[in-house]
Design a protein around this motif. Sequence first.
Motif, PDB file in Angstrom:
ATOM      1  N   ARG A 170      45.431  48.066  -2.691  1.00  0.00           N
ATOM      2  CA  ARG A 170      45.896  48.940  -3.770  1.00  0.00           C
ATOM      3  C   ARG A 170      45.093  48.661  -5.042  1.00  0.00           C
ATOM      4  NH1 ARG A 170      50.755  51.160  -1.953  1.00  0.00           N
ATOM      5  NH2 ARG A 170      51.703  49.995  -0.249  1.00  0.00           N
ATOM      6  N   THR A 171      44.560  49.735  -5.618  1.00  0.00           N
ATOM      7  CA  THR A 171      43.665  49.604  -6.772  1.00  0.00           C
ATOM      8  C   THR A 171      43.975  50.668  -7.815  1.00  0.00           C
ATOM      9  OG1 THR A 171      42.076  51.096  -5.717  1.00  0.00           O
ATOM     10  CG2 THR A 171      41.739  48.729  -5.378  1.00  0.00           C
ATOM     11  N   TYR A 172      43.412  50.456  -9.006  1.00  0.00           N
ATOM     12  CA  TYR A 172      43.419  51.491 -10.032  1.00  0.00           C
ATOM     13  C   TYR A 172      42.220  51.270 -10.946  1.00  0.00           C
ATOM     14  CZ  TYR A 172      45.057  55.165 -13.057  1.00  0.00           C
ATOM     15  OH  TYR A 172      45.146  56.347 -13.743  1.00  0.00           O
ATOM     16  N   VAL A 173      41.513  52.366 -11.270  1.00  0.00           N
ATOM     17  CA  VAL A 173      40.336  52.282 -12.152  1.00  0.00           C
ATOM     18  C   VAL A 173      40.711  52.678 -13.574  1.00  0.00           C
ATOM     19  CG1 VAL A 173      38.040  53.187 -12.661  1.00  0.00           C
ATOM     20  CG2 VAL A 173      38.679  52.716 -10.295  1.00  0.00           C
ATOM     21  N   LEU A 174      40.353  51.837 -14.512  1.00  0.00           N
ATOM     22  CA  LEU A 174      40.430  52.154 -15.941  1.00  0.00           C
ATOM     23  C   LEU A 174      39.002  52.356 -16.415  1.00  0.00           C
ATOM     24  CD1 LEU A 174      42.985  49.434 -17.114  1.00  0.00           C
ATOM     25  CD2 LEU A 174      43.438  51.874 -16.778  1.00  0.00           C
ATOM     26  N   ASP A 175      38.723  53.560 -16.904  1.00  0.00           N
ATOM     27  CA  ASP A 175      37.372  53.901 -17.312  1.00  0.00           C
ATOM     28  C   ASP A 175      37.345  54.204 -18.812  1.00  0.00           C
ATOM     29  OD1 ASP A 175      34.528  54.920 -16.460  1.00  0.00           O
ATOM     30  OD2 ASP A 175      35.362  56.513 -17.709  1.00  0.00           O
ATOM     31  N   GLY A 176      36.274  53.792 -19.477  1.00  0.00           N
ATOM     32  CA  GLY A 176      36.180  53.929 -20.926  1.00  0.00           C
ATOM     33  C   GLY A 176      36.459  55.320 -21.453  1.00  0.00           C
ATOM     34  N   ASP A 177      35.780  56.318 -20.913  1.00  0.00           N
ATOM     35  CA  ASP A 177      35.946  57.686 -21.404  1.00  0.00           C
ATOM     36  C   ASP A 177      37.345  58.216 -21.119  1.00  0.00           C
ATOM     37  OD1 ASP A 177      33.423  57.787 -22.434  1.00  0.00           O
ATOM     38  OD2 ASP A 177      32.534  58.851 -20.746  1.00  0.00           O
ATOM     39  N   ASN A 178      37.855  57.948 -19.916  1.00  0.00           N
ATOM     40  CA  ASN A 178      39.180  58.453 -19.550  1.00  0.00           C
ATOM     41  C   ASN A 178      40.281  57.860 -20.418  1.00  0.00           C
ATOM     42  OD1 ASN A 178      37.861  59.874 -17.589  1.00  0.00           O
ATOM     43  ND2 ASN A 178      38.555  58.627 -15.882  1.00  0.00           N
ATOM     44  N   VAL A 179      40.191  56.567 -20.693  1.00  0.00           N
ATOM     45  CA  VAL A 179      41.209  55.912 -21.509  1.00  0.00           C
ATOM     46  C   VAL A 179      41.149  56.414 -22.953  1.00  0.00           C
ATOM     47  CG1 VAL A 179      41.934  53.697 -22.480  1.00  0.00           C
ATOM     48  CG2 VAL A 179      41.394  53.860 -20.053  1.00  0.00           C
ATOM     49  N   ARG A 180      39.935  56.679 -23.444  1.00  0.00           N
ATOM     50  CA  ARG A 180      39.793  57.164 -24.826  1.00  0.00           C
ATOM     51  C   ARG A 180      40.298  58.599 -24.992  1.00  0.00           C
ATOM     52  NH1 ARG A 180      37.327  54.783 -29.016  1.00  0.00           N
ATOM     53  NH2 ARG A 180      36.352  52.748 -28.714  1.00  0.00           N
ATOM     54  N   LYS A 181      40.460  59.319 -23.899  1.00  0.00           N
ATOM     55  CA  LYS A 181      41.011  60.671 -23.985  1.00  0.00           C
ATOM     56  C   LYS A 181      42.536  60.642 -24.087  1.00  0.00           C
ATOM     57  CE  LYS A 181      37.406  63.183 -21.487  1.00  0.00           C
ATOM     58  NZ  LYS A 181      37.068  63.912 -20.243  1.00  0.00           N
ATOM     59  N   GLY A 182      43.130  59.514 -23.755  1.00  0.00           N
ATOM     60  CA  GLY A 182      44.579  59.421 -23.731  1.00  0.00           C
ATOM     61  C   GLY A 182      45.124  58.354 -24.656  1.00  0.00           C
ATOM     62  N   ILE A 183      45.455  57.205 -24.081  1.00  0.00           N
ATOM     63  CA  ILE A 183      46.160  56.156 -24.818  1.00  0.00           C
ATOM     64  C   ILE A 183      45.371  55.653 -26.027  1.00  0.00           C
ATOM     65  CG2 ILE A 183      45.306  54.193 -23.458  1.00  0.00           C
ATOM     66  CD1 ILE A 183      48.262  53.145 -23.590  1.00  0.00           C
ATOM     67  N   ASN A 184      44.058  55.735 -25.986  1.00  0.00           N
ATOM     68  CA  ASN A 184      43.242  55.235 -27.099  1.00  0.00           C
ATOM     69  C   ASN A 184      42.528  56.359 -27.858  1.00  0.00           C
ATOM     70  OD1 ASN A 184      44.052  52.678 -26.491  1.00  0.00           O
ATOM     71  ND2 ASN A 184      42.168  52.078 -25.441  1.00  0.00           N
ATOM     72  N   SER A 185      43.093  57.557 -27.804  1.00  0.00           N
ATOM     73  CA  SER A 185      42.450  58.710 -28.439  1.00  0.00           C
ATOM     74  C   SER A 185      42.414  58.609 -29.970  1.00  0.00           C
ATOM     75  CB  SER A 185      43.157  60.003 -28.026  1.00  0.00           C
ATOM     76  OG  SER A 185      44.508  59.991 -28.451  1.00  0.00           O
ATOM     77  N   ASN A 186      43.199  57.715 -30.533  1.00  0.00           N
ATOM     78  CA  ASN A 186      43.239  57.563 -31.993  1.00  0.00           C
ATOM     79  C   ASN A 186      42.210  56.558 -32.512  1.00  0.00           C
ATOM     80  OD1 ASN A 186      44.713  55.428 -30.756  1.00  0.00           O
ATOM     81  ND2 ASN A 186      45.681  54.954 -32.720  1.00  0.00           N
ATOM     82  N   LEU A 187      41.374  56.025 -31.632  1.00  0.00           N
ATOM     83  CA  LEU A 187      40.423  54.981 -32.041  1.00  0.00           C
ATOM     84  C   LEU A 187      39.004  55.535 -32.168  1.00  0.00           C
ATOM     85  CD1 LEU A 187      41.668  52.063 -29.750  1.00  0.00           C
ATOM     86  CD2 LEU A 187      42.248  52.488 -32.156  1.00  0.00           C
ATOM     87  N   SER A 188      38.267  54.993 -33.147  1.00  0.00           N
ATOM     88  CA  SER A 188      36.866  55.364 -33.341  1.00  0.00           C
ATOM     89  C   SER A 188      35.979  54.350 -32.617  1.00  0.00           C
ATOM     90  CB  SER A 188      36.539  55.371 -34.840  1.00  0.00           C
ATOM     91  OG  SER A 188      36.466  54.032 -35.330  1.00  0.00           O
ATOM     92  N   PHE A 189      34.688  54.367 -32.930  1.00  0.00           N
ATOM     93  CA  PHE A 189      33.766  53.413 -32.322  1.00  0.00           C
ATOM     94  C   PHE A 189      33.318  52.340 -33.319  1.00  0.00           C
ATOM     95  CE2 PHE A 189      33.692  56.900 -29.372  1.00  0.00           C
ATOM     96  CZ  PHE A 189      33.612  56.277 -28.126  1.00  0.00           C
ATOM     97  N   LYS A 190      34.057  52.217 -34.430  1.00  0.00           N
ATOM     98  CA  LYS A 190      33.785  51.126 -35.362  1.00  0.00           C
ATOM     99  C   LYS A 190      34.129  49.808 -34.664  1.00  0.00           C
ATOM    100  CE  LYS A 190      36.491  52.832 -38.502  1.00  0.00           C
ATOM    101  NZ  LYS A 190      37.257  53.085 -39.751  1.00  0.00           N
TER     102      LYS A 190
END
Length: 198
Positions: free
Chosen positions: A55-75
């Motif tokens: 059993r696995t799950y992938v966390l990917d940078g772009d996908n996560v930034r579209k959701g839970i981390n959408s309020n963060l910049s790249f600073k």
Amino acid sequence: MEKNIVAHSYKIGAEERRELNGHNSLLVFFTGLSGSGKSTLANAFEERLHKEKIRTYVLDGDNVRKGINSNLSFKPEDRSENLRRIGEISKLFIDAGIIVLAAFIAPYQKDRESIKNTVDAANYVEVFVNTPLDVCEERDVKGLYAKARKGQIKNMTGVSAPYESPIEPDVEVSNENSLEESVDIIYNKIKNQIRLKK
């Protein structure tokens, strides 16, 4: 506020969930420059584990930034917060008995170290996808390097922001390895960590 937070103690924990799944749970953290092949490799590695009923799950940078981390910049401070959240999410998945495959640039050593501490060193495998900058720029699958060179993107890792290569990664692969070879290298390195000890 924090003094009013009390963690509830549940009877079913990570060990019981691992036993039910028939395998260990941990975080396999893929780090490297944009375009290095992290996501492609994480995807291929998940396919390998899936075939083995893991059993696995992938966390990917772009996908996560579209959701839970959408309020963060790249600073830099937002990059650190992005990764702090990833560490906490990974910790929850590990507690759920799942192998997490996380593909993030994670340019700073201190942030990768923080994630390692969050999930516990015993549950952390660092995979350095060591693809040279010039190769990543040649690929430029998202067109980010071209935009960064024109000044259209600020804080671009490898161009206008640093990437601190892992000092002692658990596994290192490069563009000289085929995708299949890279998957084999990672699997052979951590297969004993995946399986529960009898």
